[in-house]
Design a protein around this motif. Sequence first.
Motif, PDB file in Angstrom:
ATOM      1  N   LEU A   6       0.823  -1.210   0.000  1.00 48.62           N
ATOM      2  CA  LEU A   6       0.000   0.000   0.000  1.00 48.62           C
ATOM      3  C   LEU A   6       0.857   1.261   0.000  1.00 48.62           C
ATOM      4  O   LEU A   6       0.567   2.225  -0.712  1.00 48.62           O
ATOM      5  N   LEU A   7       1.918   1.262   0.804  1.00 52.27           N
ATOM      6  CA  LEU A   7       2.821   2.405   0.831  1.00 52.27           C
ATOM      7  C   LEU A   7       3.458   2.626  -0.536  1.00 52.27           C
ATOM      8  O   LEU A   7       3.518   3.753  -1.035  1.00 52.27           O
ATOM      9  N   GLY A   8       3.933   1.555  -1.157  1.00 56.01           N
ATOM     10  CA  GLY A   8       4.541   1.676  -2.481  1.00 56.01           C
ATOM     11  C   GLY A   8       3.554   2.180  -3.511  1.00 56.01           C
ATOM     12  O   GLY A   8       3.878   3.033  -4.337  1.00 56.01           O
ATOM     13  N   PHE A   9       2.321   1.681  -3.466  1.00 56.64           N
ATOM     14  CA  PHE A   9       1.313   2.122  -4.429  1.00 56.64           C
ATOM     15  C   PHE A   9       0.977   3.594  -4.237  1.00 56.64           C
ATOM     16  O   PHE A   9       0.943   4.365  -5.199  1.00 56.64           O
ATOM     17  N   VAL A  10       0.742   4.015  -2.989  1.00 51.92           N
ATOM     18  CA  VAL A  10       0.404   5.420  -2.721  1.00 51.92           C
ATOM     19  C   VAL A  10       1.564   6.333  -3.106  1.00 51.92           C
ATOM     20  O   VAL A  10       1.366   7.373  -3.751  1.00 51.92           O
TER      21      VAL A  10
END
Length: 95
Positions: A6-10
């Motif tokens: 999720l962090l990488g996507f955001v």
Amino acid sequence: MIGALLLGFVAGVVARMLMPGDAFRHMGGPMSWLVSLGLGLAGALVGYFIFTVLLGIGDTDIFDWGGIIGAVIGTMIVIPIAGWFLRRQNLPPTG
């Protein structure tokens, strides 16, 4: 694991919105999401290295939501480098 994704996507989405004219702008759909995820994860690693390892700022967790700013900055560094490699290989962006 899910938090890292999720962090990488955001981070990838935010950095791609802030970088006008990136080499991946013509992509759409799931391929664009995967590129944002990959760029964001790579950017999170770059941001961690710059801010935590080199400058000593932040905590020791690599994929922590507290490092979202560093991840976005790292992704903004990774995007032009990835675009340069893409153009150097003469591969047109798919999408």
